[in-house]
Design a protein around this motif. Structure first.
Motif, PDB file in Angstrom:
ATOM      1  N   MET A  33       0.813  -1.183   0.000  1.00  0.00           N
ATOM      2  CA  MET A  33       0.000   0.000   0.000  1.00  0.00           C
ATOM      3  C   MET A  33       0.866   1.261   0.000  1.00  0.00           C
ATOM      4  O   MET A  33       0.557   2.219  -0.670  1.00  0.00           O
ATOM      5  CB  MET A  33      -0.914  -0.030   1.227  1.00  0.00           C
ATOM      6  CG  MET A  33      -1.971   1.015   1.175  1.00  0.00           C
ATOM      7  SD  MET A  33      -3.454   0.411   0.414  1.00  0.00           S
ATOM      8  CE  MET A  33      -4.638   1.079   1.515  1.00  0.00           C
ATOM      9  N   SER A  34       1.955   1.287   0.770  1.00  0.00           N
ATOM     10  CA  SER A  34       2.814   2.464   0.811  1.00  0.00           C
ATOM     11  C   SER A  34       3.537   2.668  -0.519  1.00  0.00           C
ATOM     12  O   SER A  34       3.872   3.790  -0.873  1.00  0.00           O
ATOM     13  CB  SER A  34       3.808   2.364   1.959  1.00  0.00           C
ATOM     14  OG  SER A  34       4.709   1.304   1.728  1.00  0.00           O
ATOM     15  N   GLY A  35       3.778   1.610  -1.272  1.00  0.00           N
ATOM     16  CA  GLY A  35       4.397   1.723  -2.593  1.00  0.00           C
ATOM     17  C   GLY A  35       3.490   2.467  -3.559  1.00  0.00           C
ATOM     18  O   GLY A  35       3.944   3.286  -4.353  1.00  0.00           O
ATOM     19  N   LYS A  36       2.172   2.210  -3.481  1.00  0.00           N
ATOM     20  CA  LYS A  36       1.208   2.915  -4.334  1.00  0.00           C
ATOM     21  C   LYS A  36       1.151   4.393  -3.966  1.00  0.00           C
ATOM     22  O   LYS A  36       1.083   5.252  -4.835  1.00  0.00           O
ATOM     23  CB  LYS A  36      -0.186   2.295  -4.193  1.00  0.00           C
ATOM     24  CG  LYS A  36      -0.379   1.055  -4.995  1.00  0.00           C
ATOM     25  CD  LYS A  36      -1.825   0.605  -4.914  1.00  0.00           C
ATOM     26  CE  LYS A  36      -2.026  -0.623  -5.769  1.00  0.00           C
ATOM     27  NZ  LYS A  36      -3.421  -1.058  -5.746  1.00  0.00           N
ATOM     28  N   ARG A  37       1.161   4.679  -2.672  1.00  0.00           N
ATOM     29  CA  ARG A  37       1.139   6.077  -2.231  1.00  0.00           C
ATOM     30  C   ARG A  37       2.386   6.820  -2.704  1.00  0.00           C
ATOM     31  O   ARG A  37       2.310   7.985  -3.094  1.00  0.00           O
ATOM     32  CB  ARG A  37       1.035   6.162  -0.717  1.00  0.00           C
ATOM     33  CG  ARG A  37      -0.329   5.850  -0.208  1.00  0.00           C
ATOM     34  CD  ARG A  37      -0.407   6.103   1.262  1.00  0.00           C
ATOM     35  NE  ARG A  37      -1.707   5.688   1.756  1.00  0.00           N
ATOM     36  CZ  ARG A  37      -2.004   5.547   3.014  1.00  0.00           C
ATOM     37  NH1 ARG A  37      -1.083   5.778   3.937  1.00  0.00           N
ATOM     38  NH2 ARG A  37      -3.203   5.168   3.383  1.00  0.00           N
ATOM     39  N   LEU A  38       3.514   6.156  -2.640  1.00  0.00           N
ATOM     40  CA  LEU A  38       4.754   6.770  -3.095  1.00  0.00           C
ATOM     41  C   LEU A  38       4.686   7.079  -4.588  1.00  0.00           C
ATOM     42  O   LEU A  38       5.068   8.166  -5.026  1.00  0.00           O
ATOM     43  CB  LEU A  38       5.939   5.846  -2.778  1.00  0.00           C
ATOM     44  CG  LEU A  38       7.324   6.398  -3.084  1.00  0.00           C
ATOM     45  CD1 LEU A  38       7.575   7.675  -2.302  1.00  0.00           C
ATOM     46  CD2 LEU A  38       8.379   5.373  -2.756  1.00  0.00           C
ATOM     47  N   ILE A  39       4.188   6.155  -5.375  1.00  0.00           N
ATOM     48  CA  ILE A  39       4.065   6.360  -6.825  1.00  0.00           C
ATOM     49  C   ILE A  39       3.074   7.482  -7.114  1.00  0.00           C
ATOM     50  O   ILE A  39       3.340   8.362  -7.931  1.00  0.00           O
ATOM     51  CB  ILE A  39       3.656   5.038  -7.528  1.00  0.00           C
ATOM     52  CG1 ILE A  39       4.817   4.051  -7.468  1.00  0.00           C
ATOM     53  CG2 ILE A  39       3.246   5.292  -8.972  1.00  0.00           C
ATOM     54  CD1 ILE A  39       4.475   2.658  -7.961  1.00  0.00           C
ATOM     55  N   ILE A  40       1.949   7.492  -6.435  1.00  0.00           N
ATOM     56  CA  ILE A  40       0.942   8.540  -6.639  1.00  0.00           C
ATOM     57  C   ILE A  40       1.512   9.902  -6.236  1.00  0.00           C
ATOM     58  O   ILE A  40       1.347  10.894  -6.945  1.00  0.00           O
ATOM     59  CB  ILE A  40      -0.356   8.213  -5.868  1.00  0.00           C
ATOM     60  CG1 ILE A  40      -1.052   7.018  -6.533  1.00  0.00           C
ATOM     61  CG2 ILE A  40      -1.287   9.419  -5.829  1.00  0.00           C
ATOM     62  CD1 ILE A  40      -2.233   6.480  -5.752  1.00  0.00           C
ATOM     63  N   SER A  41       2.228   9.947  -5.118  1.00  0.00           N
ATOM     64  CA  SER A  41       2.852  11.198  -4.675  1.00  0.00           C
ATOM     65  C   SER A  41       3.864  11.696  -5.692  1.00  0.00           C
ATOM     66  O   SER A  41       3.925  12.893  -5.992  1.00  0.00           O
ATOM     67  CB  SER A  41       3.532  11.010  -3.325  1.00  0.00           C
ATOM     68  OG  SER A  41       2.601  10.703  -2.336  1.00  0.00           O
ATOM     69  N   ALA A  42       4.665  10.796  -6.235  1.00  0.00           N
ATOM     70  CA  ALA A  42       5.658  11.163  -7.240  1.00  0.00           C
ATOM     71  C   ALA A  42       4.977  11.687  -8.504  1.00  0.00           C
ATOM     72  O   ALA A  42       5.429  12.680  -9.099  1.00  0.00           O
ATOM     73  CB  ALA A  42       6.557   9.974  -7.561  1.00  0.00           C
ATOM     74  N   LEU A  43       3.908  11.046  -8.929  1.00  0.00           N
ATOM     75  CA  LEU A  43       3.171  11.505 -10.119  1.00  0.00           C
ATOM     76  C   LEU A  43       2.546  12.880  -9.889  1.00  0.00           C
ATOM     77  O   LEU A  43       2.600  13.745 -10.764  1.00  0.00           O
ATOM     78  CB  LEU A  43       2.095  10.484 -10.506  1.00  0.00           C
ATOM     79  CG  LEU A  43       2.589   9.202 -11.157  1.00  0.00           C
ATOM     80  CD1 LEU A  43       1.442   8.220 -11.352  1.00  0.00           C
ATOM     81  CD2 LEU A  43       3.262   9.504 -12.480  1.00  0.00           C
ATOM     82  N   VAL A  44       1.957  13.083  -8.727  1.00  0.00           N
ATOM     83  CA  VAL A  44       1.359  14.380  -8.414  1.00  0.00           C
ATOM     84  C   VAL A  44       2.437  15.463  -8.402  1.00  0.00           C
ATOM     85  O   VAL A  44       2.249  16.550  -8.962  1.00  0.00           O
ATOM     86  CB  VAL A  44       0.595  14.325  -7.069  1.00  0.00           C
ATOM     87  CG1 VAL A  44       0.218  15.716  -6.586  1.00  0.00           C
ATOM     88  CG2 VAL A  44      -0.635  13.453  -7.205  1.00  0.00           C
ATOM     89  N   LEU A  45       3.570  15.191  -7.782  1.00  0.00           N
ATOM     90  CA  LEU A  45       4.672  16.148  -7.751  1.00  0.00           C
ATOM     91  C   LEU A  45       5.165  16.458  -9.164  1.00  0.00           C
ATOM     92  O   LEU A  45       5.400  17.622  -9.505  1.00  0.00           O
ATOM     93  CB  LEU A  45       5.820  15.623  -6.883  1.00  0.00           C
ATOM     94  CG  LEU A  45       7.031  16.545  -6.744  1.00  0.00           C
ATOM     95  CD1 LEU A  45       6.624  17.869  -6.107  1.00  0.00           C
ATOM     96  CD2 LEU A  45       8.106  15.874  -5.924  1.00  0.00           C
ATOM     97  N   ALA A  46       5.313  15.447  -9.991  1.00  0.00           N
ATOM     98  CA  ALA A  46       5.750  15.647 -11.373  1.00  0.00           C
ATOM     99  C   ALA A  46       4.744  16.508 -12.136  1.00  0.00           C
ATOM    100  O   ALA A  46       5.132  17.412 -12.894  1.00  0.00           O
ATOM    101  CB  ALA A  46       5.952  14.301 -12.069  1.00  0.00           C
ATOM    102  N   LEU A  47       3.460  16.255 -11.952  1.00  0.00           N
ATOM    103  CA  LEU A  47       2.431  17.055 -12.634  1.00  0.00           C
ATOM    104  C   LEU A  47       2.445  18.506 -12.166  1.00  0.00           C
ATOM    105  O   LEU A  47       2.281  19.433 -12.967  1.00  0.00           O
ATOM    106  CB  LEU A  47       1.054  16.432 -12.414  1.00  0.00           C
ATOM    107  CG  LEU A  47       0.789  15.120 -13.158  1.00  0.00           C
ATOM    108  CD1 LEU A  47      -0.555  14.529 -12.750  1.00  0.00           C
ATOM    109  CD2 LEU A  47       0.853  15.336 -14.664  1.00  0.00           C
TER     110      LEU A  47
END
Length: 193
Positions: A1-15
């Protein structure tokens, strides 16, 4: 679950980063596309930047402003502080625009149809006591990059005939260099994007 949050956080930051960069580029393009055009004379200076290539230094009629043009210097103020400055320009008989007045902060009245305002920044410590002194505001338009190998040839030509830069000025006085001019001929034009 924390891996998904990390990926989502990275995508949001990139956007967010992409959005911010797009906003900066779009703002610059809007000034180039819709800004009021003014033409300034330029003078030759060493045209080489080791990291970015050849450029034309924009040492022009706005590079040094006489203190006597500043209309709102408070009595007893001897030197500038870190402040914005508005310089009013008017088109001269030779088609080049020249400074006619300046104010710290804001202009008291809007520029008329045959005038334009450019906003610069004046560093701390410029002497304001004598009307014969000059100051050197920064406008963020000090260099125009040209294709490699062109800078020296243009610099040599600038010594024998007039060159200019065409600026685009937004309604709030922000400036972008639009083109490098050789007399009435456009040598290089900035792309919108």
């Amino acid at each position: 679950m924390s891996g998904k949050r990390l990926i989502i956080s990275a995508l949001v930051l990139a956007l967010v980063q992409i959005g911010f960069l797009s906003w900066i580029i779009a703002g610059r393009a809007a000034i180039l596309r819709n800004g009021k055009e003014v033409l300034l004379k330029v003078q030759p200076i060493d045209p080489r930047d080791l990291l970015r290539g050849d450029y034309i230094s924009v040492n022009n009629s706005l590079s040094r402003i006489p203190v006597k043009l500043i209309a709102n210097i408070p009595p007893g103020k001897f030197s500038s502080d870190d402040t914005p400055i508005v310089v009013r320009l008017k088109k001269g008989a030779d088609a080049y625009w020249l400074p006619t007045a300046a104010w710290f902060g804001q202009a008291p009245t809007p520029a008329t149809a045959d005038e334009a305002d450019i906003v610069g920044h004046l560093a701390e410590g410029w002497d304001l006591r004598s009307p014969d002194m000059t100051i050197a505001p920064e406008y963020g338009i000090d260099r125009f990059y040209v294709p490699e190998g062109e800078g020296m040839a243009i610099q040599n030509d600038m010594r024998v005939r007039p060159f200019g830069i065409k600026l685009a000025l937004s309604a709030n006085g922000a400036a972008q260099i639009k083109a490098l001019m050789d007399g009435e001929t456009t040598l290089f034009e900035e792309p919108l994007y």
